[in-house]
Design an enzyme around this catalytic site. Structure first.
Site, PDB file in Angstrom:
ATOM      1  N   GLU A  92      -7.812  -4.405   4.367  1.00  0.00           N
ATOM      2  CA  GLU A  92      -7.631  -4.287   2.923  1.00  0.00           C
ATOM      3  C   GLU A  92      -6.528  -5.210   2.419  1.00  0.00           C
ATOM      4  O   GLU A  92      -6.624  -5.774   1.322  1.00  0.00           O
ATOM      5  CB  GLU A  92      -7.322  -2.839   2.556  1.00  0.00           C
ATOM      6  CG  GLU A  92      -8.458  -1.874   2.866  1.00  0.00           C
ATOM      7  CD  GLU A  92      -8.008  -0.436   2.960  1.00  0.00           C
ATOM      8  OE1 GLU A  92      -8.636   0.419   2.327  1.00  0.00           O
ATOM      9  OE2 GLU A  92      -7.029  -0.171   3.684  1.00  0.00           O
ATOM     10  N   ARG A 152      -8.635  16.832   3.658  1.00  0.00           N
ATOM     11  CA  ARG A 152      -9.371  17.040   2.419  1.00  0.00           C
ATOM     12  C   ARG A 152     -10.692  17.729   2.709  1.00  0.00           C
ATOM     13  O   ARG A 152     -11.311  17.499   3.745  1.00  0.00           O
ATOM     14  CB  ARG A 152      -9.612  15.702   1.709  1.00  0.00           C
ATOM     15  CG  ARG A 152      -8.339  15.027   1.257  1.00  0.00           C
ATOM     16  CD  ARG A 152      -8.617  13.680   0.614  1.00  0.00           C
ATOM     17  NE  ARG A 152      -7.687  12.666   1.092  1.00  0.00           N
ATOM     18  CZ  ARG A 152      -7.862  11.368   0.955  1.00  0.00           C
ATOM     19  NH1 ARG A 152      -8.934  10.893   0.362  1.00  0.00           N
ATOM     20  NH2 ARG A 152      -6.960  10.522   1.431  1.00  0.00           N
ATOM     21  N   ARG A 203      -2.507  -2.060  -3.682  1.00  0.00           N
ATOM     22  CA  ARG A 203      -3.707  -1.227  -3.639  1.00  0.00           C
ATOM     23  C   ARG A 203      -3.506  -0.074  -4.616  1.00  0.00           C
ATOM     24  O   ARG A 203      -2.572   0.714  -4.476  1.00  0.00           O
ATOM     25  CB  ARG A 203      -3.940  -0.687  -2.232  1.00  0.00           C
ATOM     26  CG  ARG A 203      -5.102   0.310  -2.147  1.00  0.00           C
ATOM     27  CD  ARG A 203      -5.309   0.766  -0.711  1.00  0.00           C
ATOM     28  NE  ARG A 203      -6.339   1.798  -0.630  1.00  0.00           N
ATOM     29  CZ  ARG A 203      -6.100   3.066  -0.298  1.00  0.00           C
ATOM     30  NH1 ARG A 203      -4.862   3.454   0.000  1.00  0.00           N
ATOM     31  NH2 ARG A 203      -7.078   3.943  -0.255  1.00  0.00           N
ATOM     32  N   HIS A 216     -12.350   3.461  -1.446  1.00  0.00           N
ATOM     33  CA  HIS A 216     -12.327   2.577  -0.270  1.00  0.00           C
ATOM     34  C   HIS A 216     -12.982   1.227  -0.562  1.00  0.00           C
ATOM     35  O   HIS A 216     -13.463   0.537   0.333  1.00  0.00           O
ATOM     36  CB  HIS A 216     -13.008   3.225   0.949  1.00  0.00           C
ATOM     37  CG  HIS A 216     -12.231   4.361   1.535  1.00  0.00           C
ATOM     38  ND1 HIS A 216     -12.797   5.575   1.834  1.00  0.00           N
ATOM     39  CD2 HIS A 216     -10.917   4.470   1.855  1.00  0.00           C
ATOM     40  CE1 HIS A 216     -11.869   6.389   2.328  1.00  0.00           C
ATOM     41  NE2 HIS A 216     -10.721   5.733   2.351  1.00  0.00           N
ATOM     42  N   ASN A 262       0.869  -1.171   0.000  1.00  0.00           N
ATOM     43  CA  ASN A 262       0.000   0.000   0.000  1.00  0.00           C
ATOM     44  C   ASN A 262       0.907   1.223   0.000  1.00  0.00           C
ATOM     45  O   ASN A 262       1.450   1.617   1.028  1.00  0.00           O
ATOM     46  CB  ASN A 262      -0.912  -0.013   1.232  1.00  0.00           C
ATOM     47  CG  ASN A 262      -1.960   1.091   1.183  1.00  0.00           C
ATOM     48  OD1 ASN A 262      -1.812   2.088   0.484  1.00  0.00           O
ATOM     49  ND2 ASN A 262      -3.027   0.916   1.952  1.00  0.00           N
TER      50      ASN A 262
END
Length: 374
Positions: free
Chosen positions: A354, A214, A71, A158, A13
């Site tokens: 993940e 963000r 990812r 996601h 990742n």
């Protein structure tokens, strides 16, 4: 996983400032985690970060990987399923950088770093893939056809986390479910029959909820005003919405939710930032519940969703009309189910993984049996 026995998969990742790795040994039915690591990336040197991460695995005498899975945040309009990386795929990823300039260069650098070290199969797993089959009403932006044909639409992100949660809870158990992945990046998805119906992020991972740095959703007139009247260019605007907004802007200094919660009793700006995060999250639960025609299950996951009991409680306050009622003791204990026994909506906490999803897909593709990664 392969006909000759288990396979060792390295999951990567790659972020803009860190590289996280996890090592799994897979057979056809199980994944055994061997180790995880995280290391900073200095001056964009992903090879050095990878060397540092793998040195820790070497110190523990862990086996070298036979494959690597990555990812990849954005698959663009054409990539939904995990794919073996070759020169053509790499070229396509480079062409997609404009879709996710904060994330895709890091993923490409991670792929390059692995390729420079080993000659092993690599698999790209796309965060947008989970939402690829959302209804057209959820995907289409109200823009001219030419822009839609160029790939300007709502994608959602996601997805690897949402895929894990759906698998862990079960599509039937979720029913009409809203899953809230709350971390430095934050989004929610509405699921029915285990499939994405709508989600809060759109064309990029900058939209939707208020996040650590963000902005989340903005009136389109705001960037136009900044471009025309405040001397912003595209790079300055990107820095604003990706790195200088959200909690760090509202608090006046920090984007760390744990710090904000600790300070909120004595720091009005910290309290305001926390309140804004919860206020907008609560709004989006309501919007997604309306999309589903009701809600059977609300799931919290991600770093904040899994660990911040006070944030979960504040988000749920005001959702009683949807059947959301927490058991305070269960919530404080981070139990698997934190809703009251009589509540009309089951509220769960699920620790996402993940990396495990990436390992499954990578092992399945390398073994030539992609269906087993689902």
């Amino acid at each position: 996983m392969s006909p000759s026995g288990p396979i060792v998969v390295l999951c990567v990742n790659s972020g803009s400032s860190s590289l996280k790795t996890a090592l799994f040994e897979l057979d056809r039915t199980t994944e055994h985690e061997l180790g995880r690591s995280a290391h900073p990336v200095n001056a964009g040197d992903y090879r050095a970060a990878l060397d540092a991460a793998l040195a820790g695995f070497d110190d523990r005498d862990l086996p070298a990987p036979a494959a690597a899975g990555h990812r990849v945040v954005h698959g663009g309009p054409h990539h939904a399923e995990p794919v073996l990386v070759d020169d053509g795929v790499l070229m396509e990823l480079r062409e997609l950088v404009a879709f996710a300039p904060l994330h895709l260069p890091a993923a490409i650098s991670g792929i390059d770093a692995i390729g420079a070290r080993w000659d092993i199969p690599q698999v790209a797993c796309f965060d947008t893939g989970f939402h690829h089959d959302m209804p057209a009403l959820a995907q289409r932006l109200p823009l001219p056809d030419a822009l839609a044909e160029a790939g300007v639409r709502r994608y959602g992100f996601h997805g690897l986390s949402y895929e894990y949660v759906v698998g862990a809870v079960g599509a039937t158990e979720l029913g009409r479910g809203v899953i809230a992945h709350l971390g430095n990046g934050a989004s929610m998805v509405a699921v029915r029959d285990g499939r994405s119906v709508d989600t809060t992020m759109g064309f990029t991972p900058a939209g939707g909820l208020v996040m650590s740095t963000r902005s989340g959703d903005l009136d389109p007139g705001v960037p136009l005003y900044l471009l025309r009247e405040q001397g912003y260019d595209a790079d300055r605007l990107e820095r604003l919405v990706d790195r200088e907004s959200g909690l760090v802007a509202l608090s006046g200094g920090t984007s760390d939710m744990r710090t904000l919660v600790e300070r909120r009793a004595r720091d009005a700006r910290a309290a305001f930032a926390v309140d804004a995060f919860c206020y907008h999250a609560r709004q989006h639960v309501g919007v997604l519940a309306a999309t589903l025609g009701g809600i059977d299950t609300l799931v919290f996951t991600g770093g904040i969703g899994e660990k911040a009991a006070s944030i979960r409680a504040q988000i749920c306050q005001g959702l009683e009309h949807l059947g959301v009622v927490l058991d305070d003791a269960a919530n404080d204990a981070h139990a698997d189910v934190i809703s009251a026994p009589h509540a009309g909506c089951v509220v769960r906490v699920v620790a996402t993984d993940e990396d495990r999803v990436i390992a499954r897909h990578t092992g399945a593709l390398v073994a030539g049996d992609p269906g087993r990664g689902c």
